[in-house]
Design a protein around this motif. Sequence first.
Motif, PDB file in Angstrom:
ATOM      1  N   LEU A 186      -3.234  -3.876 -12.061  1.00 46.91           N
ATOM      2  CA  LEU A 186      -3.802  -2.903 -11.923  1.00 46.91           C
ATOM      3  C   LEU A 186      -4.906  -4.804 -12.280  1.00 46.91           C
ATOM      4  CD1 LEU A 186      -2.919  -0.693 -14.873  1.00 46.91           C
ATOM      5  CD2 LEU A 186      -3.268   0.043 -12.538  1.00 46.91           C
ATOM      6  N   SER A 187      -6.293  -3.829 -11.988  1.00 44.69           N
ATOM      7  CA  SER A 187      -7.259  -5.087 -12.272  1.00 44.69           C
ATOM      8  C   SER A 187      -7.305  -4.998 -13.821  1.00 44.69           C
ATOM      9  CB  SER A 187      -9.213  -4.056 -11.422  1.00 44.69           C
ATOM     10  OG  SER A 187      -9.014  -3.281 -12.224  1.00 44.69           O
ATOM     11  N   GLN A 188      -8.280  -6.285 -13.713  1.00 48.83           N
ATOM     12  CA  GLN A 188      -8.479  -6.330 -15.228  1.00 48.83           C
ATOM     13  C   GLN A 188      -9.231  -5.448 -15.636  1.00 48.83           C
ATOM     14  OE1 GLN A 188      -8.942 -10.508 -16.512  1.00 48.83           O
ATOM     15  NE2 GLN A 188      -9.895 -10.323 -18.640  1.00 48.83           N
ATOM     16  N   MET A 237       0.879  -0.974  -0.117  1.00 44.30           N
ATOM     17  CA  MET A 237       0.001   0.129   0.068  1.00 44.30           C
ATOM     18  C   MET A 237       0.705   1.192  -0.285  1.00 44.30           C
ATOM     19  SD  MET A 237      -3.126  -1.533   0.004  1.00 44.30           S
ATOM     20  CE  MET A 237      -4.298   0.246   0.347  1.00 44.30           C
ATOM     21  N   ILE A 238       0.431   2.446  -0.697  1.00 44.32           N
ATOM     22  CA  ILE A 238       0.618   3.752  -0.628  1.00 44.32           C
ATOM     23  C   ILE A 238       0.527   4.630   0.356  1.00 44.32           C
ATOM     24  CG2 ILE A 238       2.668   5.438  -2.722  1.00 44.32           C
ATOM     25  CD1 ILE A 238       1.727   3.554  -4.761  1.00 44.32           C
ATOM     26  N   HIS A 239       0.808   5.005   1.344  1.00 47.72           N
ATOM     27  CA  HIS A 239       0.726   5.846   2.349  1.00 47.72           C
ATOM     28  C   HIS A 239       0.654   7.151   1.241  1.00 47.72           C
ATOM     29  CE1 HIS A 239       0.370   1.968   4.507  1.00 47.72           C
ATOM     30  NE2 HIS A 239      -0.927   3.099   4.821  1.00 47.72           N
ATOM     31  N   ILE A 240       0.004   8.083   1.878  1.00 46.97           N
ATOM     32  CA  ILE A 240       0.026   9.948   0.309  1.00 46.97           C
ATOM     33  C   ILE A 240      -1.194  10.556   1.298  1.00 46.97           C
ATOM     34  CG2 ILE A 240      -0.280  10.628  -1.059  1.00 46.97           C
ATOM     35  CD1 ILE A 240      -1.433   8.384  -2.923  1.00 46.97           C
ATOM     36  N   ALA A 241      -0.030  11.149   1.542  1.00 49.38           N
ATOM     37  CA  ALA A 241      -0.319  13.289   1.754  1.00 49.38           C
ATOM     38  C   ALA A 241      -1.201  14.188   1.109  1.00 49.38           C
ATOM     39  CB  ALA A 241       0.301  13.353   3.605  1.00 49.38           C
ATOM     40  N   LEU A 242      -2.024  14.995   1.065  1.00 52.37           N
ATOM     41  CA  LEU A 242      -1.827  16.202  -0.061  1.00 52.37           C
ATOM     42  C   LEU A 242      -1.896  17.403   0.907  1.00 52.37           C
ATOM     43  CD1 LEU A 242      -1.843  17.221  -2.625  1.00 52.37           C
ATOM     44  CD2 LEU A 242      -4.589  16.400  -2.236  1.00 52.37           C
ATOM     45  N   ALA A 243      -1.381  18.258   0.837  1.00 57.76           N
ATOM     46  CA  ALA A 243      -1.215  19.986   0.363  1.00 57.76           C
ATOM     47  C   ALA A 243      -1.596  20.699  -0.580  1.00 57.76           C
ATOM     48  CB  ALA A 243      -0.505  20.679   1.317  1.00 57.76           C
ATOM     49  N   ASP A 297      -7.258   0.722  -5.608  1.00 56.03           N
ATOM     50  CA  ASP A 297      -6.778   0.134  -4.658  1.00 56.03           C
ATOM     51  C   ASP A 297      -5.814   0.187  -3.763  1.00 56.03           C
ATOM     52  OD1 ASP A 297      -8.958  -1.169  -5.230  1.00 56.03           O
ATOM     53  OD2 ASP A 297      -9.020  -2.591  -6.576  1.00 56.03           O
ATOM     54  N   ASP A 298      -4.451   0.198  -4.511  1.00 55.38           N
ATOM     55  CA  ASP A 298      -2.894   0.936  -3.486  1.00 55.38           C
ATOM     56  C   ASP A 298      -2.961   1.844  -2.710  1.00 55.38           C
ATOM     57  OD1 ASP A 298      -2.803   1.838  -6.059  1.00 55.38           O
ATOM     58  OD2 ASP A 298      -1.027   0.793  -6.156  1.00 55.38           O
ATOM     59  N   PHE A 299      -3.858   2.740  -2.654  1.00 55.85           N
ATOM     60  CA  PHE A 299      -3.179   4.042  -2.266  1.00 55.85           C
ATOM     61  C   PHE A 299      -4.404   4.326  -0.696  1.00 55.85           C
ATOM     62  CE2 PHE A 299      -2.631   6.192  -6.985  1.00 55.85           C
ATOM     63  CZ  PHE A 299      -1.305   5.404  -7.394  1.00 55.85           C
ATOM     64  N   VAL A 300      -3.863   4.521  -0.373  1.00 53.02           N
ATOM     65  CA  VAL A 300      -4.260   4.855   1.572  1.00 53.02           C
ATOM     66  C   VAL A 300      -3.807   6.689   1.862  1.00 53.02           C
ATOM     67  CG1 VAL A 300      -4.688   4.425   3.935  1.00 53.02           C
ATOM     68  CG2 VAL A 300      -3.671   3.147   2.194  1.00 53.02           C
ATOM     69  N   ILE A 301      -4.686   7.249   1.178  1.00 53.38           N
ATOM     70  CA  ILE A 301      -4.899   8.783   2.502  1.00 53.38           C
ATOM     71  C   ILE A 301      -5.234   9.012   3.669  1.00 53.38           C
ATOM     72  CG2 ILE A 301      -6.183  11.051   1.085  1.00 53.38           C
ATOM     73  CD1 ILE A 301      -5.331   9.332  -1.234  1.00 53.38           C
ATOM     74  N   LYS A 302      -3.785   9.936   3.867  1.00 58.68           N
ATOM     75  CA  LYS A 302      -3.457   9.575   5.224  1.00 58.68           C
ATOM     76  C   LYS A 302      -4.406  11.342   5.887  1.00 58.68           C
ATOM     77  CE  LYS A 302      -2.127   6.602   7.684  1.00 58.68           C
ATOM     78  NZ  LYS A 302      -2.481   5.531   8.422  1.00 58.68           N
ATOM     79  N   GLY A 303      -4.298  12.032   4.589  1.00 58.97           N
ATOM     80  CA  GLY A 303      -4.259  13.692   5.345  1.00 58.97           C
ATOM     81  C   GLY A 303      -3.830  14.402   4.284  1.00 58.97           C
ATOM     82  N   VAL A 304      -5.243  15.600   4.353  1.00 58.76           N
ATOM     83  CA  VAL A 304      -5.617  15.905   3.126  1.00 58.76           C
ATOM     84  C   VAL A 304      -5.277  17.291   3.923  1.00 58.76           C
ATOM     85  CG1 VAL A 304      -6.792  17.459   1.245  1.00 58.76           C
ATOM     86  CG2 VAL A 304      -7.176  15.169   2.082  1.00 58.76           C
TER      87      VAL A 304
END
Length: 208
Positions: A175-177, A1-7, A25-32
């Motif tokens: 990726l998914s099919q 999983m790729i943990h991401i923060a956005l500003a 599916d492989d992205f997790v948003i930890k904070g905006v």
Amino acid sequence: MIHIALADDHKMFAKGIESLLEEEDDFVIKGVFNNGVELMDFLKNKAVDVVLTDMNMPQMDGMGVVAAIKKTIPDTKVIVLSMYDDKEIYEKCIKLGADAYVLKGSDPDELIYTIREVYEGSYIQGFQKLLFQQDDGKYPDHFKERFKLSRRELEILRLIKDGNLNKEIADILSLSQHTVESHRKKIHQKLGVSSAVELVKKAIEMNL
């Protein structure tokens, strides 16, 4: 999983990016966050893999975020989101340590592709330099006019040309099919073809 923060101080844009990335599916948003200071305060106690930062923000702008992250948590990847297709700004960000520079007007697939490539450590900055080879800092016309495809679509087209089926492409790209099939439909539409044979022929003509 790729943990991401956005500003990003534009809440509507930030919400759109968050919604887009949450579909993967492989992205997790930890904070905006609305500015660089809020982001850096968060990163003091929470670790993420990739940070997406707007270029222009109050209190601490994108360049400030890049410099701060690379000084304090250098293993964290940073992607600058910018509305400026300007060679000088791009080069400043890269010199500060930014791992990628993505224009806000880019195809959403371009951002998703870039996040994964940056995370894996396989992103090639040289590709972006091609986008700024004109003196006025604009994208070269031949790039836009010849392909009209996102980088992900080009990647899938190359795999199709090499004889891979949708399931095989999905496995190769993690990726998914269903996602591959969706991309393939878009590729057919953009290239004006209706069959796999025509698609491969077109890819060969494009020297892919």
